[in-house]
Design a protein around this motif. Structure first.
Motif, PDB file in Angstrom:
ATOM      1  N   VAL A 126      16.647  17.463  45.449  1.00 30.60           N
ATOM      2  CA  VAL A 126      18.008  17.669  44.971  1.00 30.60           C
ATOM      3  C   VAL A 126      18.569  18.887  45.688  1.00 30.60           C
ATOM      4  N   THR A 127      19.834  18.800  46.087  1.00 28.83           N
ATOM      5  CA  THR A 127      20.510  19.926  46.723  1.00 28.83           C
ATOM      6  C   THR A 127      21.840  20.176  46.032  1.00 28.83           C
ATOM      7  N   ALA A 128      22.304  21.396  46.111  1.00 32.39           N
ATOM      8  CA  ALA A 128      23.585  21.786  45.522  1.00 32.39           C
ATOM      9  C   ALA A 128      24.226  22.818  46.431  1.00 32.39           C
ATOM     10  N   LYS A 129      25.498  22.609  46.756  1.00 39.41           N
ATOM     11  CA  LYS A 129      26.247  23.538  47.584  1.00 39.41           C
ATOM     12  C   LYS A 129      26.842  24.649  46.733  1.00 39.41           C
ATOM     13  N   GLY A 130      27.040  25.818  47.355  1.00 37.03           N
ATOM     14  CA  GLY A 130      27.670  26.929  46.662  1.00 37.03           C
ATOM     15  C   GLY A 130      29.153  26.696  46.459  1.00 37.03           C
ATOM     16  N   ALA A 131      29.807  27.674  45.849  1.00 38.58           N
ATOM     17  CA  ALA A 131      31.228  27.513  45.527  1.00 38.58           C
ATOM     18  C   ALA A 131      32.068  27.358  46.790  1.00 38.58           C
ATOM     19  N   ASN A 132      31.818  28.148  47.821  1.00 32.32           N
ATOM     20  CA  ASN A 132      32.583  28.060  49.058  1.00 32.32           C
ATOM     21  C   ASN A 132      31.809  27.402  50.184  1.00 32.32           C
ATOM     22  N   CYS A 135      26.386  28.693  51.024  1.00 28.80           N
ATOM     23  CA  CYS A 135      24.966  28.699  50.692  1.00 28.80           C
ATOM     24  C   CYS A 135      24.601  27.348  50.094  1.00 28.80           C
ATOM     25  N   THR A 136      23.326  27.030  50.184  1.00 31.04           N
ATOM     26  CA  THR A 136      22.806  25.761  49.681  1.00 31.04           C
ATOM     27  C   THR A 136      21.564  26.042  48.858  1.00 31.04           C
ATOM     28  N   THR A 137      21.506  25.434  47.673  1.00 29.03           N
ATOM     29  CA  THR A 137      20.348  25.556  46.792  1.00 29.03           C
ATOM     30  C   THR A 137      19.623  24.218  46.775  1.00 29.03           C
ATOM     31  N   ALA A 138      18.352  24.234  47.102  1.00 30.80           N
ATOM     32  CA  ALA A 138      17.538  23.013  47.191  1.00 30.80           C
ATOM     33  C   ALA A 138      16.410  23.089  46.189  1.00 30.80           C
TER      34      ALA A 138
END
Length: 959
Positions: A126-132, A135-138
């Motif tokens: 699963v991945t999630a992008k930051g607000a702008n 950055c990427t959270t995996a």
């Protein structure tokens, strides 16, 4: 014997008493023991009833438990929240994502960093992008709690903050582009737990246009001038010219980044070799162009790859130590095609079964299995023991990486930052918050935002419905808030307001005030004047100050004149540099005149190295007028110098510490108590302190913990911090394309004082040989989380004296020195990097790293003394007497400096007896016979102070 007589013992013979000791004396017993000491606790009663094997197993279990505890603490430093999350809607001990930074040290910066980031995220579940999107959270389900990573890149996360106004085209801004990359790398290294330095193994600069070097006769990579290439291995071992030269893998920008990041302090580093795999069509086309067989091409490729591995290993060992981690990845040619974009509805929602077990995505699992190097790199990133730099992890300054975005309300002038609270200490709502690039402001409130956290999963209630966590909020109390006043406003009628650590009942200062009151009288005009002190006839106050004492029984005539420190009174219109013109202030001169000033500075530096501190008096000037602010000292180390004497006006608004070391100890002790209270608390707390159970009795320890944790948020919480009174201009300085950071300052760290730094020039610093750096030149100081410009004063750091000798130029060659600047108070340990900005006169289009070091403290009473030496030559010598010329050219100067002591370069000491003639010749007496070839010196001293750098009209100090 005569008569053959022999003596026989009779019945009355003496019988000695037998020694009743069962052993010999203590001395003999100690000698027989051979130095061994018997254990006092030895005996059958102290022996354990367990068997030897069981005792061995118990000891091993204790060692393993301690080792696991230490490893877990290092691995999860700042990543795992406390049990307070149980009451905030999140699971107990919810893991905080580990921040992984990616920095390219090769020529291609943005493309290589983005490739590595995409390579890692393509193996995530699963991945999630930051607000702008910076950055990427995996999330990697294989590694469970440790499998959450926040990936940042230097070019994509921080470079936009410093690249404003820089065109992408190559129009002469290459130096400014490198400066932006260096600043971005420094910002990235202070917020991440793990940093990856990527080296491109397929750098285009290594490839040759013609196929000669890649043919069977040998292969040469890179240029010819390299330190690593000298120790490289030939491809065939027959030609000395055909050697691998791999230093071009690390670009000039990469060298600057490595030097600056190492000086600031590195998180756990990993050196990554990036190999790109080409498609089969490209390989066939390359083989056809080279005219070689597939077997030969593969052999050369394997040889080149092994050489790349050895080079990267040597690079990591040289830069980061022998135990540095090195990794290698093989990026497939169709990496972009393998990436699968997930729907927004599925983002952050792992697959769950009825048994509540997480199932792996089949597509991602197959992708990871196809690229083994990806799985190895991900396993390393998730399981390695990593921590931020020591000055970040070991100092109780909590900080926020605003991966949740920054929002600004122009109506209320409030700014909101959303992110995890990181660091060892809880975040206090009453402390000031510093935002790099924007300034320091006060916190209005802190609100929990766990629902906005990446991969947040709400708890399920008894009815099966989601029970979203309670949104808690802490509001700051204006009475407990840290003051935002950087400068003091001292008022003589209201008492001194710029003193920190001075107690009102301090007897020492009360005694000084009484003495001053005795020696001070009020004149008719209402002003205060110093009472006249008896002195020999004809002596001024300034001359009398040179003497250590005046004999009260002396019958000489006394003069009670009204000269009250007239010569010591500072001149506001005078220039600290004397007749020298500061190059930073010479804005009205032409470029030709600036070059002349630069040439003059080089000449002065050369003369200062050859004749240190020597000053020549011209024939048409009075030495007593030119050096009126100087004084003579009998002993530089032992003579007393009042630290509060004749301070400049710039020292009025800054803060003075009674004992900076004691103040720092008290602040750090309070912060340590808060950290220990947060770690030892087994109950839920969030802002209001420790919540006591209803059935449990509160004790004094709980009251103390509640007081320490009042208004604090535990580390590891996902919060939204609201900052008030932020002007629109400060918000505009924050680039919306970069990740914003904010750090909580400790008490007094927002106040301005005289900050001292211990600096030196390392081998990686850019030597300022072409343009010498003089004291009070404008330099940029990057001190921990804050950056500002100032005009420092360089000096020696004397350990056995309260006075420190002034250095006219920045010492080179690795010498240690101290720099005194006006800046914000910063507690140590904290790294310092000194930069000199790019100037047109120096011919450099980029700024230079000129010195590195750390902070020493903040002490406005540290005395920096400038020394000058007036020299003369003996023209007539008779034993201990000598006639000296060419030191002065006026008999009045001889009389003025008559109380001062003389020294010679051969170690003699003497005094001026009288003036001879009308041209400054004087008779001198020394403590030993003087030689004709000796040189007579008169050392004089004056205290110097730092200066402010020119800033905008709106800000007095730019941070």
């Amino acid at each position: 014997m005569p008569g053959g007589h022999s003596h026989r013992a009779g019945s009355l013979r003496q019988s000695n008493k037998r020694n009743k000791r069962s052993k010999a004396s203590k001395r003999s017993a100690t000698r027989r023991a051979g130095g061994k000491i018997a254990s006092a606790g030895g005996g059958p009663k102290n022996k354990s009833t367990q068997a030897k094997a069981n005792r061995r197993h118990v000891a091993k279990q204790r060692r393993d438990a301690k080792k696991d505890k230490l490893l877990e603490a290092r691995r999860n430093l700042g990543r795992v929240a406390t049990s307070a999350n149980a009451g905030s809607g999140g699971p107990v001990g919810a893991p905080v994502p580990r921040v992984v930074g990616i920095i390219s040290v090769s020529e291609n910066e943005a493309e290589l960093e983005q490739t590595v980031q995409n390579f890692i995220t393509s193996g995530a579940d699963v991945t999630a992008k930051g607000a702008n999107g910076s950055c990427t959270t995996a999330k990697f389900l294989t590694h469970k709690r440790d499998g959450i990573l926040t990936l940042l890149t230097g070019s994509g996360s921080f470079r936009a903050q410093y690249a404003k106004g820089i065109e992408d085209s190559n129009d002469g801004n290459e130096g400014r582009k490198q400066d932006a990359s260096v600043n971005a790398a420094l910002d990235l290294c202070r917020v991440c737990d793990l940093v990856i330095f990527a080296v491109d193994g397929t750098d285009p600069s290594l490839s040759s246009d013609d196929g000669e070097d890649a043919g069977p006769s040998g292969m040469s990579i890179g240029g010819t001038n390299s330190s690593y290439g000298a120790s490289s291995v030939n491809t065939h071992g027959t030609s000395g010219a055909n050697k691998f030269d791999l230093d071009d893998l690390v670009s000039q920008r990469g060298d600057r980044i490595l030097a600056a990041c190492k000086a600031q302090g590195l998180p756990t580093p990993i050196t990554l070799l990036v190999n790109r795999e080409g498609s089969e069509e490209d390989e066939e086309e390359e083989m056809m162009s080279l005219g070689t067989t597939l077997k030969t091409a593969r052999r050369h490729a394997m040889r080149r790859r092994n050489e790349l591995k050895r080079y990267v290993s040597r690079l990591a060992a040289t830069e980061f130590g022998e135990d540095a981690r090195v990794a290698e990845i093989d990026v497939p040619a169709n990496l972009d095609e393998e990436e699968t974009m997930m729907d927004e509805e599925e983002m952050g929602k792992p697959l769950l079964t009825k048994s509540k077990k997480i199932m792996f995505d089949a597509g991602n699992t197959s992708t990871a299995s196809q690229v083994p190097s990806r799985a190895a790199l991900i396993r390393t990133l998730c399981t390695i023991s990593a921590s931020p730099p020591k000055w970040v992890s070991e100092v109780p300054r909590p900080y926020i990486l605003a991966d949740g975005g920054v929002r600004y309300d122009p109506t209320s002038k409030t700014m909101q930052l959303t992110g995890y609270v990181r660091g060892m200490a809880p975040l206090d709502v009453h402390n000031s918050m510093h935002i790099p690039g924007a300034g320091t402001y006060a916190i209005r409130s802190i609100e929990s935002a766990n629902e906005e956290a990446p991969f947040y999963r709400a708890k399920k209630g008894s009815s099966g419905a989601s029970t979203g966590g309670e949104r808690r909020m802490i509001e700051a109390d204006p009475m407990k808030r840290e003051s935002l006043d950087m400068f003091a406003s001292p008022d003589a009628l209201d008492g001194e307001q710029n003193l920190i650590g001075f107690e009102e009942h301090d007897d020492h200062f009360d005694g000084e005030d009484e003495e001053e009151d005795k020696n001070t009288t009020m004149a008719a005009d209402g002003t205060f004047k110093q009472a006249a002190i008896a002195r020999p006839a004809g002596w001024s106050d300034y001359q009398a100050a040179w003497l250590d004492a005046v004999d009260d029984n002396e019958d000489a005539a006394r003069d009670h004149g009204e000269l009250a420190f007239a010569l010591n009174k500072k001149e506001t219109a005078s220039i600290a540099g004397g007749i020298d013109v500061d190059m930073d202030e010479a804005n009205d001169v032409t470029p030709e005149e600036r070059r002349a000033l630069l040439e003059r500075r080089r000449k002065d530096q050369k003369e200062d190295l050859e004749f240190p501190d020597e000053v020549e008096v011209q024939e048409d000037e009075m030495a007593s007028d030119r050096f009126a602010r100087y004084r003579s000292l009998k002993s530089f180390r032992k003579s007393y110098w009042d630290p509060k004497e004749n301070l400049p006006d710039t020292y009025g608004p800054i803060y003075h510490f009674s004992s900076f070391r004691a103040t720092q100890g008290d602040v750090m002790a309070d912060a340590k108590d808060a950290v220990e209270a947060a770690a030892s608390s087994s109950r839920r707390w969030w802002g209001e302190g420790v919540h006591a159970d209803s059935d449990a009795m509160e004790d004094d320890e709980d009251d103390e913990r509640r007081e320490l944790l009042e208004g604090c948020v535990p580390s590891g919480e996902y919060v939204t911090v609201t900052i008030e009174s932020v002007p629109q201009s400060s918000y505009d300085r924050i680039c919306q394309e970069s990740v914003a950071t904010a750090v909580s300052l400790l008490p007094h760290e927002n106040k301005v004082s005289a900050v001292h730094m211990a600096l030196s020039q390392i081998s990686k610093c850019e030597q300022p040989d072409d343009m010498p750096i003089k004291s009070k030149d404008i330099l940029t100081f990057r001190c921990g989380w804050r950056t500002w410009q100032s005009r420092p004063v360089f000096s020696q750091n004397n350990l056995n004296s309260d006075k420190h000798k002034f250095e006219r130029y920045l010492p080179t060659g690795g010498a240690f020195f101290a720099a005194t600047v006006f800046g914000p108070v910063t507690y140590s340990p904290c790294p310092v990097l000194a930069f000199r900005e790019a100037t047109s006169i120096s011919g450099s289009d980029r700024r230079q790293l000129v010195a590195v070091g750390s902070t020493l403290g903040a002490d406005a009473e540290r005395i920096v003394v400038k020394r000058i030496v007036l020299t003369g030559y003996p023209v007539r010598v008779h034993k201990r007497h000598a006639t000296v010329k060419y030191m002065f050219y006026n008999p009045d100067d001889v009389k003025w400096f008559k109380p001062a002591g003389l020294v010679t370069k051969h170690g003699l000491q003497g005094n001026i007896i009288e003036s001879v003639g009308e041209h400054g010749t004087m008779k001198c007496l020394f403590n030993a016979p003087i030689k004709q070839h000796d040189t007579v010196c008169l050392p004089l001293y004056k205290r110097v102070f730092p200066k402010y750098a020119p800033v905008d009209d709106t800000d007095l100090l730019v941070l």
